[in-house]
Write a protein that holds these residues in place. Structure first.
Motif, PDB file in Angstrom:
ATOM      1  N   SER A  42       5.440 -63.712   6.413  1.00 60.22           N
ATOM      2  CA  SER A  42       6.494 -63.856   5.509  1.00 60.22           C
ATOM      3  C   SER A  42       7.544 -62.929   5.806  1.00 60.22           C
ATOM      4  N   ASN A  79      11.547 -72.297   3.369  1.00 61.05           N
ATOM      5  CA  ASN A  79      11.482 -71.267   2.017  1.00 61.05           C
ATOM      6  C   ASN A  79      12.331 -70.018   2.433  1.00 61.05           C
ATOM      7  N   THR A  80      12.756 -69.827   3.874  1.00 58.82           N
ATOM      8  CA  THR A  80      13.578 -68.680   4.175  1.00 58.82           C
ATOM      9  C   THR A  80      14.882 -69.093   3.904  1.00 58.82           C
ATOM     10  N   ASN A 111      10.424 -70.781   7.600  1.00 59.54           N
ATOM     11  CA  ASN A 111      10.340 -72.411   7.423  1.00 59.54           C
ATOM     12  C   ASN A 111      11.431 -72.487   6.383  1.00 59.54           C
ATOM     13  N   LYS A 135      13.255 -60.612   2.877  1.00 52.06           N
ATOM     14  CA  LYS A 135      14.793 -60.969   2.693  1.00 52.06           C
ATOM     15  C   LYS A 135      15.756 -60.255   3.181  1.00 52.06           C
ATOM     16  N   LYS A 153       5.156 -74.463   8.946  1.00 53.27           N
ATOM     17  CA  LYS A 153       5.148 -74.932   7.422  1.00 53.27           C
ATOM     18  C   LYS A 153       4.245 -74.077   6.645  1.00 53.27           C
ATOM     19  N   GLN A 154       4.669 -73.797   5.425  1.00 56.83           N
ATOM     20  CA  GLN A 154       3.987 -73.020   4.470  1.00 56.83           C
ATOM     21  C   GLN A 154       2.630 -73.206   4.659  1.00 56.83           C
TER      22      GLN A 154
END
Length: 603
Positions: free
Chosen positions: A494, A525-526, A523, A497, A402-403
């Motif tokens: 992180s 957000n990816t 997570n 992309k 988690k972030q």
């Protein structure tokens, strides 16, 4: 009686009957001729009117017939197309759409100088060199050459490909260089060197693709060293002459690392006493060129540069490319693909003669390969493994974090292996935050990203390489080609992309035949597409796929499509129609156009 009285009474003189008849006949004759003429004119007019009506009628008929024919044809074409579309699978439709997009972005001018393009100059034959393989290698059959390539998983493409050579000594490399390589425990060439070095020695244009840490730097530096050495021994270089060749790099750090290698090999040759000193120049932004003024005041053999500073030096005529015949682009896909293409064309315009061009990278998608094939002269393609595939010597571990828990879990991950460790993040502010957090926890850490000054970047690289610092927190600037000794662990804080960036980042470990670990945090957000690319990359490398990643479904499977890699970025989890790299390039291009339209885009 007065004569005027007769005039007032309307008197008319007497005309004889014969004269009156004759005058009447003349008058009648004139009236008849006029009437006939009028009849002819009337008849002609009626005829023309009738012809006009007939022509107009014919025109109306032709128009109606044509419209009806076009309508029928359109209906037939539409019907035929509808039938074809109905018969196509979703995969075929997607493939056609991809081909259309690929064709649209492939229409670029080939890499050549302005003079060559303007004058239509084309070269059809590769440069000739004095190098020849030993006779016992030349005498091998093509089947034997193919067997060696198969043994080392080397794929080649091109005409008249030079033979692969399994030993450095058989490549006719000078003894001082062989001794220097042995001192670094480099005893035999890697697969990219086995085929790449002989092809480059033979003067061939080359596209070299191999996974990170496979020895590409030596593969393109050795041929340049030999070319420069041969030119210097023929006729020593004087002040203002040179360079013989240039190596272009996308980042200052990679250029500095390559320059240090070149300088070391040049010194090894000169130290022997039997070979002349070769002069090399580092040409990057952020450093004063005055410090290297003594090099510019001598004959110059090799330049290692980033595009911007090189263009500045050439424009100011600090040196010229009049005798330059060797051009290598390291991380070539980045050089051509992301903002550097115009700079590369600008650099090309300074060449006045044919040159040998070499492109090297770990990730070279099909789009760049096709473009390079058009720009090079009878190129040899040397590919060790799939372009964009991950290094098999790296153990890839993907963790769901988690972030808000990332910082704490980072400390746990740092306990897995001994230092040095690299931590990657895509965000510059996050890089600084991670470094600050690690320093607060008593961990010796340095940070590097594009907004740091050149002095700060050089200090970070040097202190990390020397072992003075245990952890380096970095943005993507440190992921392209940089070689750090004994990196056992890379942590991707992180997930980038673009899957290409991930391949480069994990490639900082597992180099030169050593093994390493890459731990990646993902997570919610990816993006799903990035996760899908990652999933297929793990499967390709026979790595463990965690359950949460295995559950990510590919929409192409549901549509019955084929799982082909993206030709733009090499990602296996998507097609060209939804490629993040292409979307990012298009966004930058649109932003550039808007800046130009509004008078923006300052230096």
């Amino acid at each position: 009686m007065d004569s005027n009285t007769y005039d007032d009474d309307g008197y008319e003189p007497y005309i004889p009957l014969a004269q009156r008849k004759e005058a009447r006949l003349k008058k009648l004759a004139t009236w008849g001729a006029n009437a006939e003429k009028q009849r002819l004119i009337q008849r002609q007019k009626e005829r023309e009117e009738q012809e006009d009506e007939e022509r107009e009628e014919q025109r109306r008929k032709d128009k109606a017939r044509k419209e009806r024919t076009l309508l029928l044809e359109a209906q037939e074409v539409h019907s035929k197309r509808a039938q074809e579309e109905a018969g196509k699978t979703a995969d075929q439709k997607a493939q056609e759409a991809d081909e259309e997009i690929l064709a649209a972005i492939a229409s670029r001018r080939k890499l050549a100088s302005d003079m060559e393009l303007a004058k239509g100059i084309t070269y059809t034959e590769a440069l000739t060199t004095s190098w020849r393989p030993p006779h016992y290698i030349r005498n091998r059959s093509e089947q034997e050459h193919a067997g060696i390539r198969e043994k080392f998983h080397i794929l080649v493409d091109g005409d008249d490909i030079p033979p692969p050579i399994e030993q450095f000594a058989d490549m006719k490399i000078p003894k001082p260089l062989l001794e220097d390589l042995k001192s670094k425990r480099i005893f035999s060439p890697t697969p990219i060197q086995i085929q790449g070095i002989p092809a480059a020695f033979a003067g061939r244009d080359l596209i070299g693709i191999a996974f990170t840490g496979s020895g590409k730097t030596l593969a393109f530096c050795l041929p340049l060293l030999m070319t420069a050495l041969e030119e210097e021994k023929k006729l020593p270089f004087m002040r203002g002459e040179g360079p013989v060749g240039v190596i272009l790099c996308p980042s200052r750090e990679l250029a500095t690392q390559t320059y240090e290698n070149v300088q070391q090999w040049c010194n090894a040759l000169a130290k022997d006493g039997n070979y002349p000193q070769l002069n090399s120049l580092l040409c990057i932004g952020g450093i004063s060129m005055k410090e290297q003024g003594h090099i510019l005041n001598q004959g110059l053999h090799i330049v290692v540069a980033t595009p911007g500073r090189l263009i500045d030096m050439l424009s100011n005529k600090r040196f010229t490319f009049n005798n330059c015949k060797y051009l290598c682009m390291d991380e070539a896909d980045r050089m051509i693909d992301l903002g550097f293409e115009d700079d590369v064309r600008n650099i090309m315009s300074f060449f006045t003669r044919q040159r040998q061009t070499l492109l090297f990278s770990a990730t070279m998608p099909r789009k760049i390969q096709d473009f390079a094939q058009q720009s090079l002269i009878k190129p040899v393609l040397v590919n060790v493994g799939r372009a964009g595939a991950a290094n098999l010597d790296v153990l890839q571990v993907v963790e769901y974090v988690k972030q808000e828990a990332k910082m704490v879990y980072l400390l746990e991950c740092l306990q897995k292996t001994a230092p040095p460790v690299i931590v990657f993040s895509e965000n510059k502010n996050e890089v600084d935050d991670i470094q600050e957090y690690l320093l607060l926890k008593g961990i010796e850490a340095v940070a590097i990203h594009g907004s740091k000054s050149q002095e700060e970047r050089q200090y970070a690289i040097k202190s990390f390489k020397s072992g003075a610092k245990d952890v380096m927190v970095a943005s993507g600037v440190a992921s392209k080609g940089l070689d750090f000794n004994d990196i056992q662990h890379v942590i991707i804080f992180s997930m980038p992309k673009e899957i290409e960036d991930y391949v480069h980042q994990i490639g900082r470990t597992g180099r030169s035949g050593k093994t390493g670990i890459a731990t990646t945090f993902v997570n919610m957000n990816t993006p799903d597409q990035t996760l899908l690319d990652l999933k297929y990359l793990l499967m390709e490398a026979s790595q463990k796929v965690p359950p949460f990643l295995a559950s990510v479904e590919d929409p192409r499977i549901a549509q019955g499509g084929a799982l082909k890699g993206c030709p733009v970025c090499g990602g296996l989890g998507h097609g060209i129609s939804n490629c993040p790299k292409l979307e990012d390039a298009q966004r930058r291009q649109m932003a550039s156009h808007r800046g130009n339209d509004t008078g923006g885009g300052g230096y």
